[in-house]
Design an enzyme around this catalytic site. Structure first.
Site, PDB file in Angstrom:
ATOM      1  N   HIS A   1      15.106 -23.016  22.115  1.00 23.97           N
ATOM      2  CA  HIS A   1      16.233 -22.430  21.669  1.00 23.97           C
ATOM      3  C   HIS A   1      16.087 -21.908  20.143  1.00 23.97           C
ATOM      4  O   HIS A   1      17.229 -22.068  19.261  1.00 23.97           O
ATOM      5  CB  HIS A   1      17.483 -23.245  21.863  1.00 23.97           C
ATOM      6  CG  HIS A   1      17.450 -24.504  21.264  1.00 23.97           C
ATOM      7  ND1 HIS A   1      18.039 -25.807  21.941  1.00 23.97           N
ATOM      8  CD2 HIS A   1      17.022 -25.013  20.198  1.00 23.97           C
ATOM      9  CE1 HIS A   1      18.062 -26.541  21.177  1.00 23.97           C
ATOM     10  NE2 HIS A   1      17.623 -26.450  19.945  1.00 23.97           N
TER      11      HIS A   1
ATOM     12  N   HIS B   1      23.627 -28.495  15.964  1.00 23.18           N
ATOM     13  CA  HIS B   1      22.869 -28.378  14.884  1.00 23.18           C
ATOM     14  C   HIS B   1      24.037 -28.563  13.601  1.00 23.18           C
ATOM     15  O   HIS B   1      24.056 -27.596  12.727  1.00 23.18           O
ATOM     16  CB  HIS B   1      21.810 -27.224  14.725  1.00 23.18           C
ATOM     17  CG  HIS B   1      20.911 -27.149  15.737  1.00 23.18           C
ATOM     18  ND1 HIS B   1      21.122 -26.528  16.824  1.00 23.18           N
ATOM     19  CD2 HIS B   1      19.728 -27.370  16.089  1.00 23.18           C
ATOM     20  CE1 HIS B   1      20.138 -26.389  17.605  1.00 23.18           C
ATOM     21  NE2 HIS B   1      19.249 -27.105  16.849  1.00 23.18           N
TER      22      HIS B   1
ATOM     23  N   HIS C   1       7.343 -28.230  16.654  1.00 23.75           N
ATOM     24  CA  HIS C   1       7.710 -27.669  15.440  1.00 23.75           C
ATOM     25  C   HIS C   1       8.166 -28.786  14.541  1.00 23.75           C
ATOM     26  O   HIS C   1       8.552 -29.565  14.871  1.00 23.75           O
ATOM     27  CB  HIS C   1       8.683 -26.553  15.545  1.00 23.75           C
ATOM     28  CG  HIS C   1      10.236 -26.827  16.271  1.00 23.75           C
ATOM     29  ND1 HIS C   1      10.111 -27.541  17.257  1.00 23.75           N
ATOM     30  CD2 HIS C   1      11.197 -26.704  15.789  1.00 23.75           C
ATOM     31  CE1 HIS C   1      11.490 -27.836  17.600  1.00 23.75           C
ATOM     32  NE2 HIS C   1      12.015 -27.262  16.517  1.00 23.75           N
TER      33      HIS C   1
ATOM     34  N   GLU D   1      13.110 -33.075  20.025  1.00 19.97           N
ATOM     35  CA  GLU D   1      14.073 -32.228  21.158  1.00 19.97           C
ATOM     36  C   GLU D   1      13.562 -31.975  22.662  1.00 19.97           C
ATOM     37  O   GLU D   1      14.383 -32.112  23.468  1.00 19.97           O
ATOM     38  CB  GLU D   1      14.362 -30.803  20.742  1.00 19.97           C
ATOM     39  CG  GLU D   1      14.895 -30.676  19.321  1.00 19.97           C
ATOM     40  CD  GLU D   1      15.003 -29.068  18.874  1.00 19.97           C
ATOM     41  OE1 GLU D   1      15.977 -29.021  17.951  1.00 19.97           O
ATOM     42  OE2 GLU D   1      14.267 -28.397  19.485  1.00 19.97           O
TER      43      GLU D   1
END
Length: 298
Positions: A15, A62, A200, A247
Site C-alpha cells: 500500500h 499511519h 522496505h 507489515e
C-alpha cells in the site's frame, strides 16, 4: 444454495503511499510507474468478474486515526462511512468508503466471543493504507463518485509501535474471521484483503533495503505453508525485510481466512488449497518492494 455468507477470495497487496500520488496526479503511464500499474491490470479485470458484496480490509494506520497516545492491536471499524484522512497534504481526492454495519457488528460479536479482544471504532478516517489498495484493485473512480464500488470493513492492525502481534496470532484471527463470516445469516460473498509490505525500510543506515529473494520465498510460503510461515519470529522480518517489512504479518490474517485452514471437523467437504489467480512482484516503487497476490477459495 447456502443462506450464509462465505469468503470467496483473499487479496494481498502493498500500500505504498506514492502509488496513490501517482494515480492522483495522472502519472500512471510515466516510464517509472507504468510497469507497476501494468501488474494490476489483470487484477482489475478479475475484480470486475468477482466483485464481492463486502471486503474486510486489513491495513495499518499511519498515525492518522490513531496516535501514539492510543494504540489498539486490532481495531475493527463498525461505522457506516469512512472519509479519507488528511495525511499532511490534504485528503486524497477519492470517494469516501462505505462500511457494512450489519456484517461488522456480527464480526465484532463473533470474533470477540472467540476470545479476540478487538477495539471497536465507530468513527475514524482512513489513510493510504486502506485507500491505495482500493485504487489499485478498482482503478480511478469517476469524478464525484459517492463512494467506492463495494462496502468495506476496515481492520486496523498495529505494526507501527512495538509490541506488534505475532504472525501466529494474525493467522488465528483470520481463522476466527472466516468462522464469523460463515455464521452470518445472509448469502454474501466476502473477500478478505491483507495489505502492507513487502521488504522496505524508511530510516536509518539500512534505508532503502529491498530483499528480492526473501520476498519471493515469503510469498511461496504464504501460499503453500501458511502455518509454518506464521511461526516466523519478528526478528527475521526486521533483519531480512527491513523495519517496515513487519507489515507482512497482516497478510497472514487474510491467509488465515481461507477455507483450506478450516478445522476439518467443521466442514463436510475435503479441504483444498486455494487457487492462485494472479501473482505480481515489482521493484522499485518509492524505495519499496511491491508484492501482490490473489487467492481464490475452491
Amino acid at each position: 444454495m447456502s443462506t450464509h455468507a462465505r469468503i470467496t477470495a483473499s487479496v494481498y497487496t502493498s500500500h505504498v503511499p506514492a502509488i496513490g500520488v501517482a494515480m492522483d496526479q495522472g502519472r500512471t503511464q510515466d516510464p517509472y510507474w507504468q510497469p507497476l500499474f501494468a501488474g494490476y491490470e489483470a487484477s482489475r479485470r478479475w475484480m470486475a468478474e468477482h466483485r464481492p458484496d463486502a471486503i474486510v480490509l486489513v491495513y495499518n494506520d499511519h498515525a492518522n486515526a490513531f496516535s501514539l497516545d492510543m494504540i489498539p492491536t486490532f481495531a475493527l471499524g463498525t461505522a457506516e462511512r469512512y472519509d479519507p484522512a488528511d495525511e499532511g497534504w490534504g485528503p486524497r481526492a477519492v470517494p469516501p468508503v462505505l462500511g457494512h454495519g450489519e456484517l461488522a457488528a456480527h464480526l465484532a460479536q463473533s470474533v470477540i466471543q472467540q476470545d479476540f479482544d478487538l477495539t471497536l471504532v465507530n468513527r475514524m478516517t482512513v489513510d493510504h493504507g486502506l485507500t491505495v489498495p482500493l485504487s489499485l484493485m478498482f482503478g480511478e473512480q469517476p469524478a464525484g463518485a459517492p463512494h467506492w464500488p463495494v462496502p468495506v470493513i476496515p481492520l486496523a492492525v498495529n505494526v507501527v509501535q512495538y509490541p506488534v502481534p505475532s504472525g501466529r496470532r494474525c493467522l488465528q484471527l483470520g481463522q476466527a474471521i472466516r468462522r464469523a463470516v460463515e455464521s452470518f445469516d445472509a448469502p454474501l460473498k466476502v473477500q478478505v484483503w491483507g495489505t502492507g509490505g513487502m521488504s522496505h525500510q524508511l530510516q536509518g543506515p539500512r534505508a532503502g533495503l529491498i530483499n528480492h529473494a526473501w520476498d519471493q520465498a515469503w510469498m511461496d510460503r504464504l501460499i503453500a505453508d501458511p502455518r509454518g510461515l506464521s511461526e516466523m519470529p519478528h526478528l527475521e522480518y526486521v533483519r531480512e525485510a527491513g523495519s517496515e517489512g513487519i507489515e507482512l504479518v497482516m497478510w497472514l490474517i487474510a491467509r488465515g481466512a481461507m477455507s483450506d485452514l478450516a478445522d476439518p471437523a467443521d466442514v463436510d467437504v475435503p479441504l483444498r488449497a486455494p487457487r492462485v489467480a494472479h501473482r505480481f512482484y515489482h521493484v522499485p516503487a518509492s524505495n519499496t518492494a511491491v508484492g501482490h497476490l490473489i487467492l481464490e477459495n475452491p
